[in-house]
Design a protein around this motif. Structure first.
Motif, mmCIF file in Angstrom:
data_model
loop_
_atom_site.group_PDB
_atom_site.id
_atom_site.type_symbol
_atom_site.label_atom_id
_atom_site.label_comp_id
_atom_site.label_asym_id
_atom_site.label_seq_id
_atom_site.Cartn_x
_atom_site.Cartn_y
_atom_site.Cartn_z
ATOM 1 N N VAL A 321 0.872 -1.183 0.000
ATOM 2 C CA VAL A 321 0.000 0.000 0.000
ATOM 3 C C VAL A 321 0.904 1.226 0.000
ATOM 4 C CG1 VAL A 321 -1.922 1.171 1.129
ATOM 5 C CG2 VAL A 321 -1.647 -1.298 1.400
ATOM 6 N N ALA A 322 0.574 2.191 -0.846
ATOM 7 C CA ALA A 322 1.379 3.422 -0.909
ATOM 8 C C ALA A 322 0.444 4.612 -1.093
ATOM 9 C CB ALA A 322 2.373 3.351 -2.069
ATOM 10 N N SER A 323 0.716 5.696 -0.374
ATOM 11 C CA SER A 323 -0.045 6.937 -0.552
ATOM 12 C C SER A 323 0.948 8.070 -0.821
ATOM 13 C CB SER A 323 -0.904 7.230 0.683
ATOM 14 O OG SER A 323 -0.121 7.203 1.864
ATOM 15 N N ASP A 324 0.549 8.964 -1.718
ATOM 16 C CA ASP A 324 1.457 10.034 -2.153
ATOM 17 C C ASP A 324 0.656 11.333 -2.301
ATOM 18 O OD1 ASP A 324 3.784 10.392 -4.949
ATOM 19 O OD2 ASP A 324 3.436 11.594 -3.156
ATOM 20 N N ARG A 325 0.963 12.324 -1.473
ATOM 21 C CA ARG A 325 0.284 13.631 -1.541
ATOM 22 C C ARG A 325 1.241 14.639 -2.172
ATOM 23 N NH1 ARG A 325 -3.195 17.223 1.379
ATOM 24 N NH2 ARG A 325 -3.321 19.037 -0.004
ATOM 25 N N GLU A 326 0.803 15.199 -3.291
ATOM 26 C CA GLU A 326 1.602 16.222 -3.960
ATOM 27 C C GLU A 326 0.664 17.357 -4.375
ATOM 28 O OE1 GLU A 326 3.970 14.805 -7.162
ATOM 29 O OE2 GLU A 326 4.739 16.797 -7.687
ATOM 30 N N GLY A 327 0.789 18.498 -3.723
ATOM 31 C CA GLY A 327 -0.095 19.626 -4.010
ATOM 32 C C GLY A 327 -1.533 19.288 -3.652
ATOM 33 N N ASP A 328 -2.448 19.473 -4.620
ATOM 34 C CA ASP A 328 -3.862 19.191 -4.373
ATOM 35 C C ASP A 328 -4.254 17.803 -4.884
ATOM 36 O OD1 ASP A 328 -5.283 21.030 -7.208
ATOM 37 O OD2 ASP A 328 -3.635 19.595 -7.061
ATOM 38 N N ARG A 329 -3.299 16.926 -5.011
ATOM 39 C CA ARG A 329 -3.551 15.595 -5.570
ATOM 40 C C ARG A 329 -3.036 14.520 -4.610
ATOM 41 N NH1 ARG A 329 -0.628 12.605 -9.587
ATOM 42 N NH2 ARG A 329 -1.985 11.326 -10.908
ATOM 43 N N LEU A 330 -3.945 13.573 -4.283
ATOM 44 C CA LEU A 330 -3.587 12.437 -3.429
ATOM 45 C C LEU A 330 -3.788 11.154 -4.228
ATOM 46 C CD1 LEU A 330 -2.925 11.083 -0.645
ATOM 47 C CD2 LEU A 330 -5.401 11.093 -0.211
ATOM 48 N N VAL A 331 -2.737 10.329 -4.294
ATOM 49 C CA VAL A 331 -2.814 9.050 -5.012
ATOM 50 C C VAL A 331 -2.560 7.916 -4.013
ATOM 51 C CG1 VAL A 331 -1.867 7.610 -6.850
ATOM 52 C CG2 VAL A 331 -2.026 10.096 -7.162
ATOM 53 N N ILE A 332 -3.467 6.949 -4.010
ATOM 54 C CA ILE A 332 -3.332 5.774 -3.134
ATOM 55 C C ILE A 332 -3.283 4.537 -4.019
ATOM 56 C CG2 ILE A 332 -4.380 4.408 -1.281
ATOM 57 C CD1 ILE A 332 -5.802 6.956 -0.354
ATOM 58 N N ARG A 333 -2.292 3.678 -3.779
ATOM 59 C CA ARG A 333 -2.137 2.454 -4.568
ATOM 60 C C ARG A 333 -2.186 1.234 -3.636
ATOM 61 N NH1 ARG A 333 0.354 3.545 -9.678
ATOM 62 N NH2 ARG A 333 0.864 5.757 -9.898
ATOM 63 N N VAL A 334 -2.978 0.242 -4.034
ATOM 64 C CA VAL A 334 -3.042 -1.037 -3.307
ATOM 65 C C VAL A 334 -2.737 -2.135 -4.320
ATOM 66 C CG1 VAL A 334 -4.461 -2.618 -1.958
ATOM 67 C CG2 VAL A 334 -4.768 -0.143 -1.704
ATOM 68 N N ALA A 335 -1.641 -2.856 -4.103
ATOM 69 C CA ALA A 335 -1.197 -3.849 -5.095
ATOM 70 C C ALA A 335 -0.967 -5.202 -4.422
ATOM 71 C CB ALA A 335 0.091 -3.393 -5.776
ATOM 72 N N ASP A 336 -1.283 -6.279 -5.146
ATOM 73 C CA ASP A 336 -1.042 -7.623 -4.635
ATOM 74 C C ASP A 336 -0.409 -8.480 -5.732
ATOM 75 O OD1 ASP A 336 -3.050 -9.116 -6.258
ATOM 76 O OD2 ASP A 336 -4.505 -7.954 -5.120
ATOM 77 N N GLU A 337 -0.010 -9.687 -5.367
ATOM 78 C CA GLU A 337 0.574 -10.651 -6.303
ATOM 79 C C GLU A 337 -0.348 -11.865 -6.453
ATOM 80 O OE1 GLU A 337 5.195 -9.552 -5.040
ATOM 81 O OE2 GLU A 337 4.355 -11.526 -4.561
ATOM 82 N N GLY A 338 -1.669 -11.596 -6.442
ATOM 83 C CA GLY A 338 -2.663 -12.654 -6.440
ATOM 84 C C GLY A 338 -2.990 -13.209 -7.808
ATOM 85 N N ARG A 339 -4.192 -13.768 -7.938
ATOM 86 C CA ARG A 339 -4.589 -14.476 -9.147
ATOM 87 C C ARG A 339 -4.905 -13.554 -10.317
ATOM 88 N NH1 ARG A 339 -9.673 -17.885 -7.230
ATOM 89 N NH2 ARG A 339 -8.195 -18.386 -5.571
ATOM 90 N N GLY A 340 -5.092 -12.255 -10.056
ATOM 91 C CA GLY A 340 -5.300 -11.306 -11.140
ATOM 92 C C GLY A 340 -6.715 -11.320 -11.699
ATOM 93 N N ILE A 341 -6.973 -10.378 -12.621
ATOM 94 C CA ILE A 341 -8.305 -10.202 -13.213
ATOM 95 C C ILE A 341 -8.142 -10.142 -14.724
ATOM 96 C CG2 ILE A 341 -10.375 -8.743 -13.264
ATOM 97 C CD1 ILE A 341 -9.293 -7.519 -10.568
ATOM 98 N N SER A 342 -8.954 -10.883 -15.444
ATOM 99 C CA SER A 342 -8.846 -10.892 -16.900
ATOM 100 C C SER A 342 -9.288 -9.555 -17.486
ATOM 101 C CB SER A 342 -9.709 -12.017 -17.481
ATOM 102 O OG SER A 342 -11.089 -11.702 -17.317
ATOM 103 N N VAL A 343 -8.871 -9.296 -18.718
ATOM 104 C CA VAL A 343 -9.235 -8.046 -19.395
ATOM 105 C C VAL A 343 -10.750 -7.949 -19.549
ATOM 106 C CG1 VAL A 343 -9.028 -6.742 -21.536
ATOM 107 C CG2 VAL A 343 -7.028 -7.908 -20.597
#
Length: 405
Positions: A321-343
């Motif tokens: 999990v990563a959160s990044d605040r820069e100016g008026d923009r907040l980005v949060i990322r949640v990543a795993d190494e699981g089974r994934g999702i098809s297109v």
């Protein structure tokens, strides 16, 4: 006395199951005290008699054939796999048994050892559990029928209202969506509620059977099954309540200045107990930690995404999990190494009740990501999914942070 012989005699005389020894003619040679008590005979009454005296009369003639066939091809085996076997006591009463057979050779000839277990209590428990499950099935069917009837009545009322003037059409469309949600709830309730409710009923019954102090581990196991099932039901109901509020426009956004790093960090700690073996969750934050957001909605979003990452990842896989605040923009990322999702599945990922084709073996309502997307939208944010099958999934949340309420 030879130690081995003494050990055999102790086991034979004090075993807590019946032991019977017979010769190749089917005559009883030995019977241990436990078996004699089981059948109500004395050693003198039983010794030298045919083993068929311990079998219900209606089966005895067939048993003679089976016994002779066994002696032609003797081998150690459990007897009656997948069959109901019964034994007969001296007083004529019958009881269910499980029997294992063993063959051994001596200078005096070949003998067969039969180990006889009385399974009356187990049969009673199985019958009682079947009755409980049947009762539960009936109750679920009755509730489902009742809910279906209610939905039918609501749909009939809606059709009558739709004939009125156009000023009501917008309100009617919303009612239609709500009733669709109710209809889906009826369908899902009959399926998703059945397993946890069956678990609660069966575990409650089995707890009542464990009355001895040394059986506390079994009680605790079934209590934990009940707690897990109730929590699952609570999660399902909470999802439906949240979707209902969203559809009715009753979700109020209450922005406040919150510490994003603190909220996400505490949420990661809360989910620590859910981690599978050797799963690791790492969290990093960059930039100003404070932001103007609804803390309850933000916490729900993080809880859902992290729970999914844990649920759909294997043991030993990393979750970040990563959160990044820069100016008026907040980005949060949640990543795993699981089974994934098809297109193909990604195109429908945030729709109500949608579940990916590769997660049918894991329980869920298909509402979690729909709620996440709606909560993100209510806070003027966007959500993006990047995923590939068997390579993991990353969700990216982007919020435009106002400088004041």
């Amino acid at each position: 006395m030879n130690n081995a012989l003494f050990g055999f005699e102790v086991i034979f005389n004090h075993a807590t199951l019946g032991i019977l020894v017979a010769n190749t003619e089917g005559n009883i040679v030995l019977a241990n005290p436990f078996l004699l008590r089981q059948f109500g005979y004395t050693a003198e009454e039983i010794q030298g008699q045919k083993v068929e005296m311990l079998i219900p009369q209606r089966y005895a003639h067939r048993h003679v054939h089976h016994r002779e066939k066994f002696h032609h091809h003797p081998h150690n085996r459990p007897m009656g796999m997948g069959m109901d076997l019964y034994a007969r006591r001296k007083d004529g009463s019958e009881f269910p048994v499980e029997i294992s057979l063993g063959v051994y050779e001596t200078p005096d000839g070949r003998f067969v050892v039969a180990f006889v277990s009385d399974i009356s209590l187990r049969k009673q428990s199985e019958d009682a559990l079947r009755e409980l499950n049947a009762e539960l099935e009936q109750k679920v069917a009755e509730r489902t029928a009742s809910l279906s009837k209610l939905v039918g009545q609501l749909e009939k009322q809606m059709k009558e209202i739709e004939q009125k003037d156009g000023e009501l059409r917008k309100a009617l469309q919303k009612e239609k969506d709500l009733n669709e949600l109710k209809s889906r709830f009826v369908s899902m309730a009959s399926h998703e509620f059945r397993t946890p409710l069956s678990t609660v009923l069966s575990s409650s019954y089995l707890i009542s059977r464990y009355t001895a102090t040394e059986e506390q581990p079994q009680r605790e196991k079934h209590i934990q099954r009940i707690v897990s099932s109730v929590n699952l039901l609570t999660d399902i109901l909470n999802d439906f309540l949240s979707v209902g509020k969203i559809e009715e426009g009753r979700i109020l956004v209450r922005p406040a200045t919150v510490n994003v790093e603190t909220i996400i960090g505490s949420t990661v700690q809360e989910l620590f107990e859910l981690n599978k073996k050797n799963q690791r969750i790492s969290y990093t934050h960059n930039g100003e930690p404070e932001a103007l957001l609804d803390p309850a909605l933000l916490k729900h979003i993080i809880l859902n995404l992290l729970s999914n990452a844990i649920k759909f990842s294997l043991e030993g896989r990393a979750i970040s999990v990563a959160s990044d605040r820069e100016g008026d923009r907040l980005v949060i990322r949640v990543a795993d190494e699981g089974r994934g999702i098809s297109v193909d599945d990604q195109a429908h990922l945030f729709e109500r009740f949608f579940r990916g084709n590769n997660v049918s073996d894991i329980q869920g309502t298909g509402l979690g990501l729909h709620i996440v997307a709606k909560y993100t939208e209510l806070m003027n944010g966007t959500i993006e999914c990047r995923s590939a099958l068997e390579k993991g999934t990353e969700f990216i949340l982007t919020f435009q942070i106002p400088t004041s309420i």
